[in-house]
Design a protein around this motif. Structure first.
Motif, PDB file in Angstrom:
ATOM      1  N   VAL A   1      -2.751  -3.473  -6.722  1.00  0.00           N
ATOM      2  CA  VAL A   1      -2.239  -3.865  -5.427  1.00  0.00           C
ATOM      3  C   VAL A   1      -2.634  -2.793  -4.415  1.00  0.00           C
ATOM      4  O   VAL A   1      -2.543  -1.597  -4.696  1.00  0.00           O
ATOM      5  N   VAL A   2      -3.111  -3.250  -3.265  1.00  0.00           N
ATOM      6  CA  VAL A   2      -3.546  -2.365  -2.189  1.00  0.00           C
ATOM      7  C   VAL A   2      -2.694  -2.658  -0.957  1.00  0.00           C
ATOM      8  O   VAL A   2      -2.603  -3.817  -0.536  1.00  0.00           O
ATOM      9  N   VAL A   3      -2.081  -1.624  -0.414  1.00  0.00           N
ATOM     10  CA  VAL A   3      -1.261  -1.763   0.793  1.00  0.00           C
ATOM     11  C   VAL A   3      -1.896  -0.897   1.876  1.00  0.00           C
ATOM     12  O   VAL A   3      -1.916   0.329   1.761  1.00  0.00           O
ATOM     13  N   ALA A   4      -2.415  -1.544   2.907  1.00  0.00           N
ATOM     14  CA  ALA A   4      -3.161  -0.849   3.954  1.00  0.00           C
ATOM     15  C   ALA A   4      -2.444  -1.001   5.290  1.00  0.00           C
ATOM     16  O   ALA A   4      -2.459  -2.098   5.883  1.00  0.00           O
TER      17      ALA A   4
ATOM     18  N   ARG B   1      -7.399   6.778   4.254  1.00  0.00           N
ATOM     19  CA  ARG B   1      -6.454   7.830   3.860  1.00  0.00           C
ATOM     20  C   ARG B   1      -5.007   7.349   3.890  1.00  0.00           C
ATOM     21  O   ARG B   1      -4.162   7.871   3.162  1.00  0.00           O
ATOM     22  N   ALA B   2      -4.707   6.365   4.722  1.00  0.00           N
ATOM     23  CA  ALA B   2      -3.336   5.861   4.837  1.00  0.00           C
ATOM     24  C   ALA B   2      -3.011   4.794   3.804  1.00  0.00           C
ATOM     25  O   ALA B   2      -1.837   4.417   3.639  1.00  0.00           O
ATOM     26  N   THR B   3      -4.011   4.293   3.105  1.00  0.00           N
ATOM     27  CA  THR B   3      -3.837   3.169   2.189  1.00  0.00           C
ATOM     28  C   THR B   3      -3.291   3.613   0.835  1.00  0.00           C
ATOM     29  O   THR B   3      -3.652   4.669   0.317  1.00  0.00           O
ATOM     30  N   THR B   4      -2.431   2.785   0.271  1.00  0.00           N
ATOM     31  CA  THR B   4      -1.882   3.011  -1.071  1.00  0.00           C
ATOM     32  C   THR B   4      -2.534   2.040  -2.043  1.00  0.00           C
ATOM     33  O   THR B   4      -2.504   0.823  -1.827  1.00  0.00           O
ATOM     34  N   SER B   5      -3.121   2.565  -3.107  1.00  0.00           N
ATOM     35  CA  SER B   5      -3.740   1.735  -4.146  1.00  0.00           C
ATOM     36  C   SER B   5      -3.126   2.075  -5.496  1.00  0.00           C
ATOM     37  O   SER B   5      -3.223   3.212  -5.972  1.00  0.00           O
ATOM     38  N   LEU B   6      -2.484   1.092  -6.096  1.00  0.00           N
ATOM     39  CA  LEU B   6      -1.825   1.234  -7.387  1.00  0.00           C
ATOM     40  C   LEU B   6      -2.399   0.196  -8.342  1.00  0.00           C
ATOM     41  O   LEU B   6      -2.712  -0.924  -7.933  1.00  0.00           O
TER      42      LEU B   6
ATOM     43  N   VAL C   1      -2.326  -6.576   2.722  1.00  0.00           N
ATOM     44  CA  VAL C   1      -2.080  -6.383   1.293  1.00  0.00           C
ATOM     45  C   VAL C   1      -3.076  -7.224   0.502  1.00  0.00           C
ATOM     46  O   VAL C   1      -3.378  -8.365   0.874  1.00  0.00           O
ATOM     47  N   ALA C   2      -3.577  -6.647  -0.576  1.00  0.00           N
ATOM     48  CA  ALA C   2      -4.463  -7.381  -1.480  1.00  0.00           C
ATOM     49  C   ALA C   2      -4.030  -7.141  -2.910  1.00  0.00           C
ATOM     50  O   ALA C   2      -3.582  -6.044  -3.265  1.00  0.00           O
ATOM     51  N   VAL C   3      -4.163  -8.157  -3.723  1.00  0.00           N
ATOM     52  CA  VAL C   3      -3.976  -8.055  -5.169  1.00  0.00           C
ATOM     53  C   VAL C   3      -5.321  -8.345  -5.804  1.00  0.00           C
ATOM     54  O   VAL C   3      -5.963  -9.349  -5.500  1.00  0.00           O
ATOM     55  N   ALA C   4      -5.749  -7.440  -6.670  1.00  0.00           N
ATOM     56  CA  ALA C   4      -7.037  -7.592  -7.344  1.00  0.00           C
ATOM     57  C   ALA C   4      -6.819  -7.624  -8.851  1.00  0.00           C
ATOM     58  O   ALA C   4      -5.843  -7.065  -9.358  1.00  0.00           O
ATOM     59  N   HIS C   5      -7.731  -8.260  -9.554  1.00  0.00           N
ATOM     60  CA  HIS C   5      -7.584  -8.338 -11.012  1.00  0.00           C
ATOM     61  C   HIS C   5      -8.948  -8.511 -11.660  1.00  0.00           C
ATOM     62  O   HIS C   5      -9.948  -8.822 -11.001  1.00  0.00           O
TER      63      HIS C   5
END
Length: 289
Positions: A278-281, A153-158, A227-231
């Protein structure tokens, strides 16, 4: 009490990471044409999925694991001596996997804590790793499930997509539906909000979209984060974003690398080639801290 940890194949955990933390992974399926393939198999690799999407000769869809498949995993864990299970999955708003886990949980003879992370990809993966940290520190299954849910719930996924067509076809476009008609004129940045895909910003070029992803990720990092970057078939774009975030978020990363992953075929089927996310957890308090 021995507590097992289960997730699904969309969590973007490598086989090595899953094995290191003793996480059992239940595969979803990708259906290309008339043939179903388990995610993670060679036939359902991201490259083959992307090729099928580009060719447009065969329909591509995805399928959740049946409750019986999840139940088989749970029963195997019980036979191995586990007395409790924590089962952490992608958003129930986007997949029936959580429902399959809930149905299976009613049919197995040990307590099962099913967690809907309201996330996808590494947003789910980071929640799983937080649950693993709790269990490895001797915490209870209930505590592990709580921490996983809180982190999701706290994670930002854009994420940025070259086209909304794949999300539209799969019925996952949600609140971003208003962008479909103007998809040729804009490059959308989308965000997961309470487990659903929604429109966040519109920009004019892919380059500007990636710049905004970097800025938005930095704004989301208000303390220690992973932080993760996915593609999907956008390695150069993703690598550039990793480099930018590594420098911009140095203080918040505390020496941890920005993870770079290529998403699996199930998520890829809904976002298409060219997607960058990008995922910021935010990091939860560490066990014993």
């Amino acid at each position: 009490m021995r507590v097992a940890l289960v997730t699904d194949s969309t969590a973007s955990l490598s086989s090595r990471t899953a094995a290191e933390h003793d996480v059992r992974v239940v595969p979803l399926q990708v259906v290309i044409g008339d043939t179903a393939h388990e995610e993670g198999s060679e036939a359902a690799s991201p490259q083959r999925l992307a090729a099928a999407l580009r060719e447009r000769r065969r329909p591509v869809s995805t399928s959740r694991p049946a409750p019986e498949v999840v139940l088989a995993t749970y029963e195997e864990l019980v036979r191995e001596g586990y007395e409790e299970i924590v089962s952490v999955h992608l958003s129930g708003e986007l997949s029936g996997t959580v429902e399959s886990a809930q149905l299976a949980a009613r049919r197995v003879g040990v307590p099962v804590h099913v967690v809907d992370t309201r996330q996808v990809g590494m947003g789910t993966g980071f929640a799983v790793l937080s649950a693993a940290a709790v269990l490895e520190a001797g915490g209870s299954g209930e505590d592990a499930a709580r921490v996983a849910g809180e982190r999701g719930r706290a994670t930002t996924s854009l994420f940025y997509v070259d086209t909304l067509e794949h999300l539209r076809r799969g019925g996952r476009v949600g609140a971003a539906a208003a962008l479909v008609g103007s998809a040729l004129a804009v490059k959308p940045i989308l965000r997961l909000t309470d487990g659903r895909v929604g429109a966040f910003e519109k920009v004019r070029t892919a380059g500007k979209a990636l710049q905004r992803l970097e800025v938005l990720a930095a704004e989301a990092a208000t303390g220690p984060v992973d932080v993760a970057v996915a593609h999907l078939e956008a390695g150069a774009r993703a690598a550039a974003l990793v480099a930018g975030l590594t420098g911009r978020l140095e203080e918040h990363l505390e020496g941890r690398p920005v993870a770079l992953v290529e998403i699996g075929a199930v998520l890829g089927a809904h976002v298409g080639p060219g997607m960058v996310a990008v995922v910021v957890a935010p990091r939860p308090p560490q066990p014993g801290a």
